[in-house]
Design a protein around this motif. Sequence first.
Motif, PDB file in Angstrom:
ATOM      1  N   GLU A   7     -72.812  32.224 -52.431  1.00  0.00           N
ATOM      2  CA  GLU A   7     -72.142  32.232 -51.141  1.00  0.00           C
ATOM      3  C   GLU A   7     -72.519  33.544 -50.469  1.00  0.00           C
ATOM      4  OE1 GLU A   7     -67.828  30.827 -50.974  1.00  0.00           O
ATOM      5  OE2 GLU A   7     -67.725  32.944 -50.399  1.00  0.00           O
ATOM      6  N   ILE A   8     -73.070  33.459 -49.262  1.00  0.00           N
ATOM      7  CA  ILE A   8     -73.463  34.667 -48.522  1.00  0.00           C
ATOM      8  C   ILE A   8     -72.404  34.952 -47.468  1.00  0.00           C
ATOM      9  CG2 ILE A   8     -75.261  35.734 -47.109  1.00  0.00           C
ATOM     10  CD1 ILE A   8     -77.187  33.590 -48.283  1.00  0.00           C
ATOM     11  N   CYS A  56     -80.431  37.784 -56.617  1.00  0.00           N
ATOM     12  CA  CYS A  56     -80.231  38.058 -55.189  1.00  0.00           C
ATOM     13  C   CYS A  56     -79.006  38.937 -54.986  1.00  0.00           C
ATOM     14  CB  CYS A  56     -80.086  36.749 -54.415  1.00  0.00           C
ATOM     15  SG  CYS A  56     -78.818  35.655 -55.072  1.00  0.00           S
ATOM     16  N   ALA A  57     -77.936  38.635 -55.728  1.00  0.00           N
ATOM     17  CA  ALA A  57     -76.688  39.382 -55.565  1.00  0.00           C
ATOM     18  C   ALA A  57     -76.842  40.813 -56.059  1.00  0.00           C
ATOM     19  CB  ALA A  57     -75.570  38.680 -56.326  1.00  0.00           C
ATOM     20  N   CYS A  64     -73.074  41.329 -50.295  1.00  0.00           N
ATOM     21  CA  CYS A  64     -72.458  40.201 -49.596  1.00  0.00           C
ATOM     22  C   CYS A  64     -72.775  38.859 -50.250  1.00  0.00           C
ATOM     23  CB  CYS A  64     -72.777  40.204 -48.109  1.00  0.00           C
ATOM     24  SG  CYS A  64     -74.439  40.545 -47.660  1.00  0.00           S
ATOM     25  N   ILE A  65     -73.257  38.863 -51.503  1.00  0.00           N
ATOM     26  CA  ILE A  65     -73.530  37.594 -52.175  1.00  0.00           C
ATOM     27  C   ILE A  65     -72.621  37.450 -53.394  1.00  0.00           C
ATOM     28  CG2 ILE A  65     -75.292  36.150 -53.284  1.00  0.00           C
ATOM     29  CD1 ILE A  65     -77.400  37.546 -51.619  1.00  0.00           C
ATOM     30  N   ARG A  66     -71.999  36.293 -53.528  1.00  0.00           N
ATOM     31  CA  ARG A  66     -71.226  35.980 -54.724  1.00  0.00           C
ATOM     32  C   ARG A  66     -71.908  34.803 -55.419  1.00  0.00           C
ATOM     33  NH1 ARG A  66     -64.947  35.689 -54.298  1.00  0.00           N
ATOM     34  NH2 ARG A  66     -65.234  34.362 -52.477  1.00  0.00           N
ATOM     35  N   VAL A  67     -71.881  34.797 -56.753  1.00  0.00           N
ATOM     36  CA  VAL A  67     -72.609  33.774 -57.507  1.00  0.00           C
ATOM     37  C   VAL A  67     -71.684  33.063 -58.486  1.00  0.00           C
ATOM     38  CG1 VAL A  67     -74.639  33.353 -58.942  1.00  0.00           C
ATOM     39  CG2 VAL A  67     -74.641  35.273 -57.374  1.00  0.00           C
ATOM     40  N   TRP A  68     -71.786  31.753 -58.518  1.00  0.00           N
ATOM     41  CA  TRP A  68     -71.077  30.959 -59.515  1.00  0.00           C
ATOM     42  C   TRP A  68     -72.062  30.193 -60.365  1.00  0.00           C
ATOM     43  CZ3 TRP A  68     -69.132  31.640 -54.618  1.00  0.00           C
ATOM     44  CH2 TRP A  68     -67.809  32.066 -54.519  1.00  0.00           C
ATOM     45  N   ARG A  69     -71.669  29.910 -61.591  1.00  0.00           N
ATOM     46  CA  ARG A  69     -72.536  29.132 -62.464  1.00  0.00           C
ATOM     47  C   ARG A  69     -71.695  28.043 -63.124  1.00  0.00           C
ATOM     48  NH1 ARG A  69     -76.546  33.117 -64.855  1.00  0.00           N
ATOM     49  NH2 ARG A  69     -74.815  33.845 -66.102  1.00  0.00           N
TER      50      ARG A  69
ATOM     51  N   VAL B  14     -70.084  34.507 -61.604  1.00  0.00           N
ATOM     52  CA  VAL B  14     -71.007  35.335 -62.373  1.00  0.00           C
ATOM     53  C   VAL B  14     -71.186  36.711 -61.754  1.00  0.00           C
ATOM     54  CG1 VAL B  14     -73.109  35.118 -63.746  1.00  0.00           C
ATOM     55  CG2 VAL B  14     -72.345  33.210 -62.397  1.00  0.00           C
ATOM     56  N   TYR B  15     -71.164  36.752 -60.426  1.00  0.00           N
ATOM     57  CA  TYR B  15     -71.398  38.048 -59.793  1.00  0.00           C
ATOM     58  C   TYR B  15     -70.576  38.154 -58.528  1.00  0.00           C
ATOM     59  CZ  TYR B  15     -73.669  42.296 -58.336  1.00  0.00           C
ATOM     60  OH  TYR B  15     -73.890  43.602 -57.987  1.00  0.00           O
TER      61      TYR B  15
END
Lengths: 69, 262
Positions: A7-8, A56-57, A64-69, B14-15
């Motif tokens: 998510e940006i 990227c994050a 400004c990037i959040r990451v989910w897996r 994750v981040y």
Amino acid sequence: MATGRIEIDFERCKACELCVPVCPRKCMEMGKTINRQGYMAAVFARPEDCVGCAICAETCPDACIRVWR
Amino acid sequence: MKNAAGKDMFSKLVYERPKTLLDRRLHYCPGCHHGTIHKIIAETIDELGQRENTVGIAPVGCAVLLYDYMDLDILEAPHGRAPALATGIRRALPDRVVFTYQGDGDLASIGMSEIIHAANRGENITVVFVNNTTYGMTGGQMAPTTMLGQKTTTSPYGRDFRTEGYPIRMAELLAGLEGVAYSARVTVSSPAHIRKAKEAVRKGFEMQLKGMRMGLSIIEILSTCPTNWGMKPLDAQKRVLGEMADYFPLGVFKEKKQADFE
């Protein structure tokens, strides 16, 4: 098949383009819409290829990037 | 949504922005590495669990507003005097983790005597030194670390060694002093380098946590200044990994071991 999602934060992005070449699956692109700061923010162009590696994050200087897996 | 193994997809975060970095817009230019360096420091402090125990010293330079961005006790030092301020705080509050965040104009020019003597006294502080070869905030003047031939507003024909001397290699210079426990040069110009930089910053902070006076730790981080270099952020990163890394070699120059004190 995507195994991750990012998510940006559109308003925080300053369009420095650092996240675009680092993505190993080439999921990122520069967008065409201008945010409130006046920058053409990056967009998550190919969500179907994302593996959620978070490179990227880690690279984004404005966090400004959040990451989910 | 479920995946093939029947687990919920995209449920694990994750981040995200480290907790120590406050949820505010950074004022830095697009592509400036200050943001990345703030992030790795904040992540390190979170991982070490030292958020309530850390005192930071902000420099004069672009990072002058560090106290707006980090959820830490941060003091603002006069230009170049961050190591002197850190010395006082560290001696008055010996259980705190103290770090300074300085640029090359701040540390290598006006603050040269402060850093040399703090290092020589073996003060137990961590110095994060951001080297972008120019005075960023004041408009791109020549710094002691400016590369030979680099055009700046005060060296419009390029830096010439006959009149302005050579760029200073601070990490090597300080590694030669007995009071320095850890000296490394890293960069944050690619994902692999960001991870190495984080490792170096972590080692620098750990030198204070071991409960012994290990000495000063300095982490020099080669950084970009796309605005004053007149480059796009991606080209500026290429310059760091090419021209700058050739003159300022990356690596660890000194690492004291606990056994050296026993």
